[in-house]
Design an enzyme around this catalytic site. Structure first.
Site, PDB file in Angstrom:
ATOM      1  N   ALA A   1       0.060  -5.060   7.128  1.00  0.00           N
ATOM      2  CA  ALA A   1      -0.046  -3.634   6.818  1.00  0.00           C
ATOM      3  C   ALA A   1       1.218  -3.098   6.153  1.00  0.00           C
ATOM      4  CB  ALA A   1      -0.345  -2.851   8.084  1.00  0.00           C
TER       5      ALA A   1
ATOM      6  N   ALA B   1      -4.169  -7.799  10.659  1.00  0.00           N
ATOM      7  CA  ALA B   1      -5.050  -8.615  11.505  1.00  0.00           C
ATOM      8  C   ALA B   1      -4.471  -8.840  12.909  1.00  0.00           C
ATOM      9  CB  ALA B   1      -5.296  -9.961  10.834  1.00  0.00           C
TER      10      ALA B   1
ATOM     11  N   THR C   1      -0.434 -17.597  -3.926  1.00  0.00           N
ATOM     12  CA  THR C   1      -1.537 -18.417  -3.416  1.00  0.00           C
ATOM     13  C   THR C   1      -2.110 -17.776  -2.159  1.00  0.00           C
ATOM     14  OG1 THR C   1      -0.521 -20.392  -4.319  1.00  0.00           O
ATOM     15  CG2 THR C   1      -2.163 -20.733  -2.593  1.00  0.00           C
TER      16      THR C   1
ATOM     17  N   CYS D   1      13.735   3.641  17.916  1.00  0.00           N
ATOM     18  CA  CYS D   1      15.177   3.375  17.856  1.00  0.00           C
ATOM     19  C   CYS D   1      15.942   4.221  18.870  1.00  0.00           C
ATOM     20  CB  CYS D   1      15.713   3.630  16.451  1.00  0.00           C
ATOM     21  SG  CYS D   1      15.587   5.328  15.949  1.00  0.00           S
TER      22      CYS D   1
HETATM   23  N1  PMP Z   1       1.398   0.611  10.395  1.00  0.00           N
HETATM   24  C1  PMP Z   1       1.306   0.809  11.711  1.00  0.00           C
HETATM   25  C2  PMP Z   1       0.730   2.095  12.222  1.00  0.00           C
HETATM   26  C3  PMP Z   1       1.719  -0.189  12.600  1.00  0.00           C
HETATM   27  O1  PMP Z   1       1.627   0.009  13.924  1.00  0.00           O
HETATM   28  C4  PMP Z   1       2.260  -1.399  12.081  1.00  0.00           C
HETATM   29  C5  PMP Z   1       2.744  -2.502  12.991  1.00  0.00           C
HETATM   30  N2  PMP Z   1       3.600  -2.096  14.008  1.00  0.00           N
HETATM   31  C6  PMP Z   1       2.338  -1.554  10.683  1.00  0.00           C
HETATM   32  C7  PMP Z   1       1.897  -0.520   9.878  1.00  0.00           C
HETATM   33  C8  PMP Z   1       2.879  -2.814  10.069  1.00  0.00           C
HETATM   34  O2  PMP Z   1       1.980  -3.872  10.275  1.00  0.00           O
HETATM   35  P1  PMP Z   1       2.341  -5.392   9.930  1.00  0.00           P
HETATM   36  O3  PMP Z   1       2.981  -5.943  11.144  1.00  0.00           O
HETATM   37  O4  PMP Z   1       1.003  -6.037   9.657  1.00  0.00           O
HETATM   38  O5  PMP Z   1       3.188  -5.393   8.724  1.00  0.00           O
END
Ligand code: PMP
Length: 401
Positions: A78, A217, A254, A340
């Site tokens: 994400a 995921a 890839t 933090c």
């Molecule tokens: N967005 C939110 C709301 C999340 O909680 C997180 C993971 N803590 C992320 C983005 C980032 O996800 P990833 O670990 O897949 O990069």
């Protein structure tokens, strides 16, 4: 490295990362075998087989969300999906106005702040309702409406705030934006970070209406290192990642077939079993909150604004890091409820955004597919002993479990 056997431990940190679901492991297994080591871009049989598995995973995700498979792009997670979507939304505009949530994940806040320092956008952060308000943690659509200007080109909404577990009224945000679009006569890019919301709250309406969406995921029992960026197929993104042109040229590199197959299984399973599983988790969550009634631990976000699997707790005059470590010694794994706070001179954005006292401990307990009633009982017992120990000694570190 040999892992320590830890049979007594209770894992309540699914919002950070969930254990691999057995169905996901099973689905991935054949694609980890050297016989199936094809590159999905290769034209030989192994490559074609890999491509079939990859497109099947893409179709499963699209079907689960009710969208077109061509809108589904695989990424490393994400974080990358948020960065790509924000880059896409800001391209071309000399200076765009952007609206985002003050409690968004750093993978939203950091690229936006960076773009601002480069003079590529101006930012309005919408703050959630503060502690003490019945809607604490929620950013109402009216806050977004009030922030919209004729220059607004991007609105970023987080479906469920990762630290608090607050469900944001994203459908209402999208309604507010479409009214504005009609009046302003230019479309706003809506990007939704659905990382903590997918498989927990209904998503189809949002998936059908937003311009882009980020999913990971590993929060759902899928493998780490893979996620999805949904980007409408009529949108192009001048990607910061240049290379072989995979994934519509937006995410070159890839494609890791086993990871994508795992992501397909995890996402489809979570969405298709959402109602039943979230009912089960709600029972656990309620017993956690009920079990702590009368102790110094208070849930920050109230129902119905709280997603079932995340419980954010505060306790007065207590140190977060000490609390997390004391629970760790009791075999209960949770995370600090702010990104933090511990030992940092900087105040957490969450604390500022919702007005928590910096002297309060904040914990996030998050559940998932393998969580049980025994896990919750053990966590309640540890937290209760800790609260009692703190009251008696004023020092959590001295609690004996
Ligand atoms: N967005 C939110 C709301 C999340 O909680 C997180 C993971 N803590 C992320 C983005 C980032 O996800 P990833 O670990 O897949 O990069």
């Amino acid at each position: 490295m040999a892992l320590e056997p830890n049979r007594q431990s209770v894992y309540l940190d699914y919002a950070a990362s969930a254990p691999l679901h057995p169905k996901v492991r099973e689905a991935m297994d054949p694609w980890l075998d050297p016989v199936h080591a094809g590159n999905p871009s290769a034209v030989h049989r192994a490559g074609r087989q890999a491509r079939t598995a990859l497109e099947d995973a893409r179709d499963r995700i699209a079907d689960a969300l009710g969208i077109h498979p061509l809108d589904v792009l695989f990424t490393s997670g994400a974080t990358e999906a948020n960065n790509l979507a924000i880059a896409g939304a800001l391209q071309g505009d000399a200076q765009a106005h952007v609206i985002a949530g003050a409690t968004d994940h750093p993978s939203v806040i950091e690229p936006l702040t960076y773009a601002q320092t480069q003079g590529r956008c101006t930012l309005t952060w919408c703050t959630p309702m503060p502690v003490g308000n019945p809607d604490c943690g929620v950013i109402p659509a009216e806050h977004v409406t009030a922030a919209l200007t004729p220059q607004t080109r991007l609105v970023v909404g987080t479906l469920v705030t990762s630290e608090l577990g607050a469900i944001q009224p994203i459908s209402n945000w999208l309604n507010a934006m479409s009214v504005h679009d009609e009046q302003a006569n230019h479309p706003i890019w809506s990007h939704i970070d659905a990382t903590q919301g997918i498989g927990r709250v209904p998503l189809e309406d949002i998936a059908a209406r937003c311009t882009s969406m980020a999913i990971s995921a590993h929060k759902l029992g899928g493998p780490q290192g893979v996620g999805v960026c949904i980007v409408r197929r009529n949108k192009t993104i001048i990607s910061p990642i240049l290379g072989g042109g995979q994934e519509r040229g937006i995410r070159s590199g890839t494609i890791p077939v086993a990871l994508c197959v795992g992501a397909g299984e995890a996402i489809a399973h979570a969405v298709n079993n959402q109602q039943r599983e979230q009912q089960r988790i709600q029972v656990l969550s309620d017993s956690l909150v009920d079990g702590l009634t009368g102790t110094s631990w208070t849930p920050t976000v109230r129902s119905p604004h709280r997603v079932a699997n995340i419980v954010h707790l505060t306790a007065p005059d207590t140190d977060t890091e000490t609390a997390v470590m004391a629970l760790d010694r009791a075999g209960v794994y949770v995370s600090a409820g702010t990104a933090c706070q511990s030992g940092a001179l900087k105040t957490s954005p969450l604390i500022k955004a919702i007005g928590l006292a910096p002297t309060q401990a904040t914990l996030r307990l998050s559940m998932g597919w393998a969580s049980t009633t025994q896990d919750i009982a053990q966590a309640v017992s540890a937290l209760t002993k800790m609260a009692a120990g703190t009251a008696a000694t004023g020092n959590m570190g001295s609690c004996v479990f």
